[in-house]
Motif scaffolding. Structure first.
Motif, PDB file in Angstrom:
ATOM      1  N   PHE A   1       0.848  -1.184   0.000  1.00 11.69           N
ATOM      2  CA  PHE A   1       0.000   0.000   0.000  1.00 11.69           C
ATOM      3  C   PHE A   1       0.888   1.241   0.000  1.00 11.69           C
ATOM      4  CE2 PHE A   1      -2.350  -3.367   2.123  1.00 11.69           C
ATOM      5  CZ  PHE A   1      -3.513  -3.390   1.379  1.00 11.69           C
ATOM      6  N   LYS A   2       0.775   2.034  -1.054  1.00 10.99           N
ATOM      7  CA  LYS A   2       1.536   3.267  -1.149  1.00 10.99           C
ATOM      8  C   LYS A   2       0.680   4.436  -0.665  1.00 10.99           C
ATOM      9  CE  LYS A   2       4.331   1.697  -5.046  1.00 10.99           C
ATOM     10  NZ  LYS A   2       4.761   1.972  -6.442  1.00 10.99           N
ATOM     11  N   THR A   3       1.346   5.489  -0.281  1.00 12.73           N
ATOM     12  CA  THR A   3       0.659   6.660   0.234  1.00 12.73           C
ATOM     13  C   THR A   3      -0.102   7.350  -0.896  1.00 12.73           C
ATOM     14  OG1 THR A   3       2.379   6.964   1.887  1.00 12.73           O
ATOM     15  CG2 THR A   3       0.915   8.824   1.472  1.00 12.73           C
ATOM     16  N   VAL A   4      -1.379   7.670  -0.640  1.00 13.04           N
ATOM     17  CA  VAL A   4      -2.227   8.360  -1.607  1.00 13.04           C
ATOM     18  C   VAL A   4      -2.625   9.697  -0.993  1.00 13.04           C
ATOM     19  CG1 VAL A   4      -4.278   8.240  -3.048  1.00 13.04           C
ATOM     20  CG2 VAL A   4      -3.095   6.137  -2.385  1.00 13.04           C
ATOM     21  N   SER A   5      -2.373  10.776  -1.705  1.00 14.23           N
ATOM     22  CA  SER A   5      -2.689  12.118  -1.216  1.00 14.23           C
ATOM     23  C   SER A   5      -3.673  12.798  -2.160  1.00 14.23           C
ATOM     24  CB  SER A   5      -1.422  12.966  -1.091  1.00 14.23           C
ATOM     25  OG  SER A   5      -0.790  13.098  -2.349  1.00 14.23           O
ATOM     26  N   THR A   6      -4.255  13.880  -1.684  1.00 11.77           N
ATOM     27  CA  THR A   6      -5.208  14.616  -2.517  1.00 11.77           C
ATOM     28  C   THR A   6      -4.534  15.320  -3.691  1.00 11.77           C
ATOM     29  OG1 THR A   6      -4.967  16.505  -1.014  1.00 11.77           O
ATOM     30  CG2 THR A   6      -6.801  14.994  -0.602  1.00 11.77           C
ATOM     31  N   SER A   7      -3.219  15.492  -3.634  1.00 12.62           N
ATOM     32  CA  SER A   7      -2.528  16.106  -4.775  1.00 12.62           C
ATOM     33  C   SER A   7      -2.618  15.230  -6.017  1.00 12.62           C
ATOM     34  CB  SER A   7      -1.058  16.352  -4.420  1.00 12.62           C
ATOM     35  OG  SER A   7      -0.399  15.137  -4.094  1.00 12.62           O
ATOM     36  N   ALA A   8      -2.754  13.909  -5.827  1.00 13.12           N
ATOM     37  CA  ALA A   8      -2.932  13.025  -6.980  1.00 13.12           C
ATOM     38  C   ALA A   8      -4.231  13.333  -7.703  1.00 13.12           C
ATOM     39  CB  ALA A   8      -2.907  11.563  -6.523  1.00 13.12           C
ATOM     40  N   ALA A   9      -5.273  13.689  -6.972  1.00 16.88           N
ATOM     41  CA  ALA A   9      -6.543  14.065  -7.610  1.00 16.88           C
ATOM     42  C   ALA A   9      -6.434  15.439  -8.261  1.00 16.88           C
ATOM     43  CB  ALA A   9      -7.664  14.049  -6.574  1.00 16.88           C
ATOM     44  N   ARG A  10      -5.681  16.333  -7.665  1.00 23.27           N
ATOM     45  CA  ARG A  10      -5.530  17.674  -8.261  1.00 23.27           C
ATOM     46  C   ARG A  10      -4.787  17.601  -9.586  1.00 23.27           C
ATOM     47  NH1 ARG A  10      -4.040  19.104  -2.798  1.00 23.27           N
ATOM     48  NH2 ARG A  10      -5.739  20.194  -1.725  1.00 23.27           N
ATOM     49  N   TYR A  11      -3.727  16.815  -9.649  1.00 25.52           N
ATOM     50  CA  TYR A  11      -2.970  16.698 -10.889  1.00 25.52           C
ATOM     51  C   TYR A  11      -3.817  16.108 -12.017  1.00 25.52           C
ATOM     52  CZ  TYR A  11       1.364  17.787  -8.420  1.00 25.52           C
ATOM     53  OH  TYR A  11       2.347  18.417  -7.699  1.00 25.52           O
ATOM     54  N   GLN A  12      -4.797  15.271 -11.665  1.00 24.63           N
ATOM     55  CA  GLN A  12      -5.638  14.636 -12.666  1.00 24.63           C
ATOM     56  C   GLN A  12      -6.938  15.390 -12.906  1.00 24.63           C
ATOM     57  OE1 GLN A  12      -5.792  10.224 -12.187  1.00 24.63           O
ATOM     58  NE2 GLN A  12      -4.398  10.556 -10.464  1.00 24.63           N
ATOM     59  N   ASN A  13      -7.049  16.601 -12.343  1.00 22.76           N
ATOM     60  CA  ASN A  13      -8.220  17.461 -12.531  1.00 22.76           C
ATOM     61  C   ASN A  13      -9.504  16.775 -12.080  1.00 22.76           C
ATOM     62  OD1 ASN A  13      -6.716  19.600 -13.622  1.00 22.76           O
ATOM     63  ND2 ASN A  13      -6.839  18.733 -15.688  1.00 22.76           N
ATOM     64  N   LEU A  14      -9.436  16.052 -10.961  1.00 23.43           N
ATOM     65  CA  LEU A  14     -10.607  15.413 -10.387  1.00 23.43           C
ATOM     66  C   LEU A  14     -11.204  16.304  -9.304  1.00 23.43           C
ATOM     67  CD1 LEU A  14      -9.250  11.771  -9.985  1.00 23.43           C
ATOM     68  CD2 LEU A  14     -10.683  12.659 -11.816  1.00 23.43           C
ATOM     69  N   SER A  15     -12.507  16.203  -9.152  1.00 27.13           N
ATOM     70  CA  SER A  15     -13.177  16.994  -8.115  1.00 27.13           C
ATOM     71  C   SER A  15     -12.791  16.446  -6.746  1.00 27.13           C
ATOM     72  CB  SER A  15     -14.691  16.924  -8.300  1.00 27.13           C
ATOM     73  OG  SER A  15     -15.145  15.597  -8.175  1.00 27.13           O
ATOM     74  N   LEU A  16     -12.489  17.339  -5.819  1.00 30.34           N
ATOM     75  CA  LEU A  16     -12.060  16.931  -4.483  1.00 30.34           C
ATOM     76  C   LEU A  16     -13.269  16.604  -3.623  1.00 30.34           C
ATOM     77  CD1 LEU A  16      -9.200  19.509  -3.885  1.00 30.34           C
ATOM     78  CD2 LEU A  16      -9.055  17.189  -4.792  1.00 30.34           C
TER      79      LEU A  16
ATOM     80  N   LEU B   1      -5.912   5.965  -7.537  1.00 29.06           N
ATOM     81  CA  LEU B   1      -5.559   7.335  -7.898  1.00 29.06           C
ATOM     82  C   LEU B   1      -4.093   7.455  -8.292  1.00 29.06           C
ATOM     83  CD1 LEU B   1      -7.453   9.374  -5.146  1.00 29.06           C
ATOM     84  CD2 LEU B   1      -8.087   9.116  -7.537  1.00 29.06           C
ATOM     85  N   ASN B   2      -3.280   6.505  -7.858  1.00 26.19           N
ATOM     86  CA  ASN B   2      -1.856   6.533  -8.195  1.00 26.19           C
ATOM     87  C   ASN B   2      -1.526   5.804  -9.495  1.00 26.19           C
ATOM     88  OD1 ASN B   2      -1.115   8.006  -5.957  1.00 26.19           O
ATOM     89  ND2 ASN B   2      -0.640   6.217  -4.711  1.00 26.19           N
ATOM     90  N   TYR B   3      -2.489   5.098 -10.072  1.00 26.21           N
ATOM     91  CA  TYR B   3      -2.183   4.274 -11.236  1.00 26.21           C
ATOM     92  C   TYR B   3      -1.779   5.116 -12.442  1.00 26.21           C
ATOM     93  CZ  TYR B   3      -4.377   0.450  -8.640  1.00 26.21           C
ATOM     94  OH  TYR B   3      -4.688  -0.496  -7.698  1.00 26.21           O
ATOM     95  N   GLU B   4      -2.508   6.186 -12.728  1.00 20.77           N
ATOM     96  CA  GLU B   4      -2.243   7.016 -13.899  1.00 20.77           C
ATOM     97  C   GLU B   4      -1.543   8.318 -13.531  1.00 20.77           C
ATOM     98  OE1 GLU B   4      -5.924   7.669 -15.832  1.00 20.77           O
ATOM     99  OE2 GLU B   4      -6.220   5.574 -16.402  1.00 20.77           O
ATOM    100  N   LEU B   5      -1.111   8.421 -12.288  1.00 20.34           N
ATOM    101  CA  LEU B   5      -0.504   9.676 -11.847  1.00 20.34           C
ATOM    102  C   LEU B   5       0.798   9.965 -12.592  1.00 20.34           C
ATOM    103  CD1 LEU B   5      -0.578  12.077  -9.944  1.00 20.34           C
ATOM    104  CD2 LEU B   5       0.590  10.680  -8.229  1.00 20.34           C
ATOM    105  N   ASP B   6       1.593   8.936 -12.875  1.00 21.36           N
ATOM    106  CA  ASP B   6       2.860   9.148 -13.583  1.00 21.36           C
ATOM    107  C   ASP B   6       2.640   9.698 -14.987  1.00 21.36           C
ATOM    108  OD1 ASP B   6       4.168   8.220 -11.366  1.00 21.36           O
ATOM    109  OD2 ASP B   6       4.337   6.162 -12.097  1.00 21.36           O
ATOM    110  N   SER B   7       1.580   9.220 -15.658  1.00 19.99           N
ATOM    111  CA  SER B   7       1.300   9.733 -17.010  1.00 19.99           C
ATOM    112  C   SER B   7       0.913  11.200 -16.958  1.00 19.99           C
ATOM    113  CB  SER B   7       0.175   8.914 -17.651  1.00 19.99           C
ATOM    114  OG  SER B   7       0.544   7.548 -17.752  1.00 19.99           O
ATOM    115  N   TYR B   8       0.136  11.568 -15.961  1.00 17.86           N
ATOM    116  CA  TYR B   8      -0.249  12.975 -15.830  1.00 17.86           C
ATOM    117  C   TYR B   8       0.954  13.840 -15.465  1.00 17.86           C
ATOM    118  CZ  TYR B   8      -5.286  12.187 -16.211  1.00 17.86           C
ATOM    119  OH  TYR B   8      -6.537  11.893 -16.683  1.00 17.86           O
TER     120      TYR B   8
END
Length: 445
Positions: free
Chosen positions: A233-248, A264-271
């Motif tokens: 389990f890796k750390t998931v933060s709200t910044s991952a949603a911000r980078y992907q333009n998701l509603s908080l 939320l971390n799966y596609e974070l590297d692509s973004y």
């Protein structure tokens, strides 16, 4: 024994129980048969003649617990087989072989475990008596968990016992619980030891580990990643949603465990890679026409849309052009042309009409439906004149031939009789013959 096709606990082989959740004997993709399975992509490779097999084996237990053991007797083991292993304390435990061979060496490197530090051993392969005893221990887990929950409630402890894991020899049980803080469960252990007559171990886990052990269905419609293939389990933060333009929105971003979704971390590297070419802190650009404000950004197409105040149309610009205009604004220059990008026109696809006239039986079925529809309609909407009733077939034929007598409606007073009958019926419906209409009643009731 368990077969080599799955690791469902002997469910696919003879002498075992069917796998949990299905009866496909290990051929399906559910967590009951293939939970945390590993594909050995090195199994079909040819090894050198003087190759010595790696003597460490990875064994999987209930939940997501996996440990490494030394195969000191060089037993021939396959994935999915049940083996008797050395536990952390006395007795023995039973698990399923998950990885063998060179893939274990890579797994040790990934887990940052030195091969020299692995000391626990594999005793033997399971026998029928071992399987029966292990199955009897597993059957006690559900009842034991509920009895332990009742004992915790009686003591007023703020904890939730979520799962129980019996050791293979039925001499020890590990209780997994979740709690907000530290819990003094010394009295609880004494009562459970008296009630169950086994050695007790309490282990506190987090919300993610609890969801991993219990399983469930996520918002995507698939089984939870943590209960099928995700082991760390890796750390998931709200910044991952911000980078992907998701509603908080915490209700949409939270998973079954109440924490942020691991996906939320799966596609974070692509973004993150796409955001490298997007200019930062550019909310407006200055032109001779006026100030244009940023409205939208497409990071994958590298386009940014700007609009002037009071205008509804958005002007698309490439990231390079935005950087160029921003540099000119820093130098005090306002360009005349903004340099909008000509987007490719979207070609509207015309609806395709399918011709089913050549389908066998289609025309005959259509005609039959039309015929039945006409029959159901009957003579609705065609009211005959007053005093005319349908004639019997024989009488009608005779009158058509000129042999029948006169109709009843041909009499001079026939129409008057019909009107008086209708008037009398209407008065009876109103309550009094010829009287006024009752309130609330209609003539046709």
């Amino acid at each position: 024994m368990g077969c080599s096709g799955c690791s469902s606990g002997g469910g696919c082989g003879t002498g075992g129980t069917p796998p949990a959740g299905c009866e496909n004997h290990g051929t399906c993709g559910t967590s009951g048969c293939n939970k945390l399975n590993v594909y050995d992509w090195l199994a079909d490779m040819d090894m050198p003649a003087n190759y010595k097999p790696f003597d460490i084996v990875e064994v999987r237990f209930k939940g997501s617990r996996k440990e490494f053991y030394v195969n000191h007797e060089n037993l021939y083991l396959e994935m999915g087989e049940m083996v008797v292993v050395e536990p952390n304390t006395g007795g023995y435990d039973i698990g399923h072989v998950s990885i063998t061979g060179e893939l274990v060496r890579l797994q040790l490197k990934k887990s940052k475990v030195a091969p020299e530090s692995v000391t626990k051993k594999i005793y033997r392969k399971v026998t029928d008596a071992d399987i029966k005893k292990w199955q009897a221990a597993k059957d006690l887990e559900w009842e034991t968990m509920h009895r332990a929950r009742k004992l915790a409630l009686d003591l007023g402890l703020s904890m939730k016992i979520s799962d129980v894991d019996y050791q293979g020899d039925k001499t020890k049980a590990t209780f997994y619980y979740t709690a907000d803080g530290r819990v003094d469960f010394r009295e609880l252990i004494k009562r459970m030891a008296e009630a169950f007559r086994i050695r007790i171990e309490m282990r506190q886990i987090g919300m993610r580990q609890e969801a991993s052990r219990l399983g469930g269905i996520g918002s995507c419609g698939r089984e939870l990643c943590c209960s099928t293939w995700l082991t760390d389990f890796k750390t998931v933060s709200t910044s991952a949603a911000r980078y992907q333009n998701l509603s908080l929105n915490t209700l949409k971003l939270a998973g079954q465990c109440g924490k942020l979704k691991c996906c939320l971390n799966y596609e974070l590297d692509s973004y993150m890679d796409a955001l490298k070419d997007i200019p930062n802190n550019i909310e407006r650009i200055e032109t001779q026409r006026g100030t244009a404000f940023l409205q939208k950004t497409d990071i994958f197409k590298k386009l940014m849309w700007f609009s002037y105040p009071g205008e509804e149309s958005w002007i698309p610009l490439t990231t390079d052009r935005v950087k160029e205009i921003n540099q000119l604004n820093k130098e005090g220059i306002k360009p005349e042309e903004i340099g909008a990008v000509e987007l490719e026109e979207v070609v509207e696809e015309k609806p395709v009409s399918y011709d089913y006239e050549n389908v066998v039986g289609q025309d005959s079925l259509t005609r039959l439906d039309d015929r039945n529809r006409k029959k159901r309609r009957g003579n609705k909407g065609k009211r005959k004149p007053d005093g005319i009733r349908p004639e019997p077939k024989a009488e009608g034929k005779a009158r058509a031939a000129g042999q029948g007598g006169p109709r009843k409606s041909d009499a001079p007073d026939a129409e008057a009789k019909q009107k008086s009958k209708r008037r009398f019926r209407g008065n009876n419906r109103r309550g009094k013959p010829g009287g006024p209409q009752q309130p609330g009643a209609t003539p046709n009731q």
